[in-house]
Design a protein around this motif. Structure first.
Motif, PDB file in Angstrom:
ATOM      1  N   GLU A 140       0.821  -1.213   0.000  1.00  0.00           N
ATOM      2  CA  GLU A 140       0.000   0.000   0.000  1.00  0.00           C
ATOM      3  C   GLU A 140       0.858   1.267   0.000  1.00  0.00           C
ATOM      4  OE1 GLU A 140      -3.445   2.163   2.758  1.00  0.00           O
ATOM      5  OE2 GLU A 140      -2.890   0.059   3.097  1.00  0.00           O
ATOM      6  N   GLY A 141       0.511   2.188  -0.897  1.00  0.00           N
ATOM      7  CA  GLY A 141       1.191   3.473  -0.947  1.00  0.00           C
ATOM      8  C   GLY A 141       2.574   3.441  -1.570  1.00  0.00           C
ATOM      9  N   ALA A 142       3.001   2.302  -2.112  1.00  0.00           N
ATOM     10  CA  ALA A 142       4.331   2.221  -2.720  1.00  0.00           C
ATOM     11  C   ALA A 142       4.352   2.934  -4.069  1.00  0.00           C
ATOM     12  CB  ALA A 142       4.746   0.762  -2.899  1.00  0.00           C
ATOM     13  N   LYS A 143       5.555   3.313  -4.510  1.00  0.00           N
ATOM     14  CA  LYS A 143       5.737   3.986  -5.800  1.00  0.00           C
ATOM     15  C   LYS A 143       6.782   3.227  -6.607  1.00  0.00           C
ATOM     16  CE  LYS A 143       4.600   8.642  -4.126  1.00  0.00           C
ATOM     17  NZ  LYS A 143       4.173   8.198  -2.770  1.00  0.00           N
ATOM     18  N   VAL A 144       6.476   3.027  -7.874  1.00  0.00           N
ATOM     19  CA  VAL A 144       7.402   2.366  -8.798  1.00  0.00           C
ATOM     20  C   VAL A 144       7.849   3.395  -9.820  1.00  0.00           C
ATOM     21  CG1 VAL A 144       7.708   0.524 -10.488  1.00  0.00           C
ATOM     22  CG2 VAL A 144       6.273   0.137  -8.468  1.00  0.00           C
ATOM     23  N   GLY A 145       9.150   3.618  -9.904  1.00  0.00           N
ATOM     24  CA  GLY A 145       9.687   4.635 -10.793  1.00  0.00           C
ATOM     25  C   GLY A 145       9.528   4.284 -12.262  1.00  0.00           C
ATOM     26  N   SER A 146       9.545   5.295 -13.115  1.00  0.00           N
ATOM     27  CA  SER A 146       9.400   5.108 -14.555  1.00  0.00           C
ATOM     28  C   SER A 146      10.477   4.176 -15.096  1.00  0.00           C
ATOM     29  CB  SER A 146       9.482   6.459 -15.265  1.00  0.00           C
ATOM     30  OG  SER A 146       8.425   7.293 -14.852  1.00  0.00           O
ATOM     31  N   ASN A 147      10.066   3.284 -15.999  1.00  0.00           N
ATOM     32  CA  ASN A 147      10.956   2.341 -16.697  1.00  0.00           C
ATOM     33  C   ASN A 147      11.628   1.325 -15.775  1.00  0.00           C
ATOM     34  OD1 ASN A 147      10.550   3.458 -19.333  1.00  0.00           O
ATOM     35  ND2 ASN A 147      11.863   5.169 -18.739  1.00  0.00           N
ATOM     36  N   SER A 148      11.160   1.202 -14.543  1.00  0.00           N
ATOM     37  CA  SER A 148      11.705   0.191 -13.640  1.00  0.00           C
ATOM     38  C   SER A 148      11.150  -1.184 -13.999  1.00  0.00           C
ATOM     39  CB  SER A 148      11.349   0.526 -12.188  1.00  0.00           C
ATOM     40  OG  SER A 148      11.884   1.779 -11.816  1.00  0.00           O
ATOM     41  N   VAL A 149      11.874  -2.233 -13.582  1.00  0.00           N
ATOM     42  CA  VAL A 149      11.416  -3.608 -13.750  1.00  0.00           C
ATOM     43  C   VAL A 149      11.412  -4.255 -12.368  1.00  0.00           C
ATOM     44  CG1 VAL A 149      11.844  -5.838 -14.819  1.00  0.00           C
ATOM     45  CG2 VAL A 149      12.353  -3.739 -16.085  1.00  0.00           C
ATOM     46  N   VAL A 150      10.225  -4.500 -11.846  1.00  0.00           N
ATOM     47  CA  VAL A 150      10.084  -5.002 -10.482  1.00  0.00           C
ATOM     48  C   VAL A 150       9.661  -6.464 -10.533  1.00  0.00           C
ATOM     49  CG1 VAL A 150       8.956  -4.651  -8.251  1.00  0.00           C
ATOM     50  CG2 VAL A 150       9.380  -2.692  -9.745  1.00  0.00           C
ATOM     51  N   VAL A 151      10.435  -7.333  -9.874  1.00  0.00           N
ATOM     52  CA  VAL A 151      10.153  -8.765  -9.883  1.00  0.00           C
ATOM     53  C   VAL A 151      10.113  -9.339  -8.460  1.00  0.00           C
ATOM     54  CG1 VAL A 151      11.102  -9.150 -12.189  1.00  0.00           C
ATOM     55  CG2 VAL A 151      12.614  -9.260 -10.197  1.00  0.00           C
ATOM     56  N   LYS A 152      10.179  -8.462  -7.456  1.00  0.00           N
ATOM     57  CA  LYS A 152      10.127  -8.910  -6.066  1.00  0.00           C
ATOM     58  C   LYS A 152       9.100  -8.087  -5.302  1.00  0.00           C
ATOM     59  CE  LYS A 152      14.962 -10.440  -5.795  1.00  0.00           C
ATOM     60  NZ  LYS A 152      16.255 -10.286  -5.082  1.00  0.00           N
ATOM     61  N   ASP A 153       8.609  -8.647  -4.202  1.00  0.00           N
ATOM     62  CA  ASP A 153       7.647  -7.937  -3.365  1.00  0.00           C
ATOM     63  C   ASP A 153       8.221  -6.604  -2.903  1.00  0.00           C
ATOM     64  OD1 ASP A 153       5.915 -10.052  -3.600  1.00  0.00           O
ATOM     65  OD2 ASP A 153       6.350 -10.898  -1.631  1.00  0.00           O
ATOM     66  N   THR A 154       7.331  -5.616  -2.802  1.00  0.00           N
ATOM     67  CA  THR A 154       7.717  -4.280  -2.350  1.00  0.00           C
ATOM     68  C   THR A 154       6.896  -3.931  -1.114  1.00  0.00           C
ATOM     69  OG1 THR A 154       8.233  -3.579  -4.610  1.00  0.00           O
ATOM     70  CG2 THR A 154       7.828  -1.845  -2.983  1.00  0.00           C
ATOM     71  N   PRO A 155       7.534  -3.531  -0.023  1.00  0.00           N
ATOM     72  CA  PRO A 155       6.783  -3.218   1.193  1.00  0.00           C
ATOM     73  C   PRO A 155       5.969  -1.935   1.050  1.00  0.00           C
ATOM     74  CG  PRO A 155       9.115  -2.723   1.490  1.00  0.00           C
ATOM     75  CD  PRO A 155       8.990  -3.428   0.174  1.00  0.00           C
TER      76      PRO A 155
END
Length: 275
Positions: A140-155
């Motif tokens: 909840e409330g997390a931010k993913v930056g532009s052009n990032s590649v996320v493959v793991k859980d984010t707190p």
């Protein structure tokens, strides 16, 4: 249904300053059109009218440039801004008040049946071009930056950037940065320097490095003052002149703009301790 539409429109006005009036939002926001068509196709999908659901989804992609599988689950006030090129997979789950920008992919990393797409909890923001892949959870409330590649859980509350995505700012870090920023601002006033670039939501490595240098300067200055005081108590004549204050003129030929504007719009020297 109409109440949900009104809710969606209010969400647009809350998150997009370019929205001018309700008619403009109704007719010119493909992100909303895609969400509305998805709600129909999702109901058809759950009623086991799979072909009709997929056909409506395909029509929505042709109309809006946004591909949402009818099996995906979307919460309230999901806002897809601009939207072109957004892809949301079958088992993706998106919470309330999530914001997605153009080029975002919520994709899978496996061909096996079952949960294979991401879960985005409330108030998540995913920047343009980002890829969130696999059965992971973005808190909840997390931010993913532009052009990032996320493959793991984010707190919850974290900020993730890069390829592969890495956490550059966690919720704990934000609290610590807020405390550190107050301390650094107090130190900055002593030197006549306003460290306005250091903010809890702006993990700028240059600004943070300057903050560390300010802290070190403060500690060195305190040690020198202490040493001078001891020498004067022993009869020495040292440290009788005040240090030269940093002014805008000292940075005249460095390429740094010596003037900034405060909240009222008034211009000040960037090294004026009063701002």
């Amino acid at each position: 249904m109409f109440e949900r539409i009104k809710d969606d429109i209010r969400g647009v006005f809350h998150r997009d300053p370019a929205a001018r009036n309700t008619f403009e939002v109704l007719t010119n926001y493909p992100g909303l059109h895609a969400v509305w068509l998805h709600r129909i196709s999702h109901k058809l999908w759950r009623m086991n009218w799979k072909w009709l659901a997929r056909s409506l989804s395909t029509f929505s992609r042709w109309l809006t440039g946004i591909e949402i599988h009818p099996g995906a689950t979307l919460g309230r006030r999901v806002f897809i801004d601009h939207g072109m090129g957004v892809v949301i997979g079958e088992t993706a789950e998106i919470g309330d008040d999530v914001t997605l920008y153009h080029g975002v992919t919520l994709g899978g990393t496996s061909w096996k049946a079952g949960k294979r797409h991401p879960t985005l909890e409330r108030n998540v923001v995913v920047g343009a071009g980002a890829k969130v892949l696999g059965p992971i959870t973005i808190g909840e409330g997390a931010k993913v930056g532009s052009n990032s590649v996320v493959v793991k859980d984010t707190p919850a509350g974290a900020t993730v950037v890069g390829i592969p995505g890495r956490i550059v700012l966690s919720a704990v870090d934000k609290d610590e940065i807020e405390r550190t920023s107050k301390k650094r601002n107090q130190i900055a006033e002593k030197y006549g320097f306003d460290a306005y670039a250091v903010a809890p939501d702006n993990p700028d490595p240059v600004a943070n490095a300057m903050g560390v240098m300010l802290e070190h300067m403060h500690k060195m200055d305190a040690k020198v003052e202490e040493l001078c005081g001891v020498i004067r108590s022993l009869g020495g004549d040292v440290c009788t002149d005040n240090l030269h204050s940093i002014t805008a003129e000292d940075f005249a030929n460095t390429g740094i703009d010596p003037f900034v504007r405060d909240e009222a719009g008034d211009s000040h020297e960037a090294f004026d301790p009063k701002i």
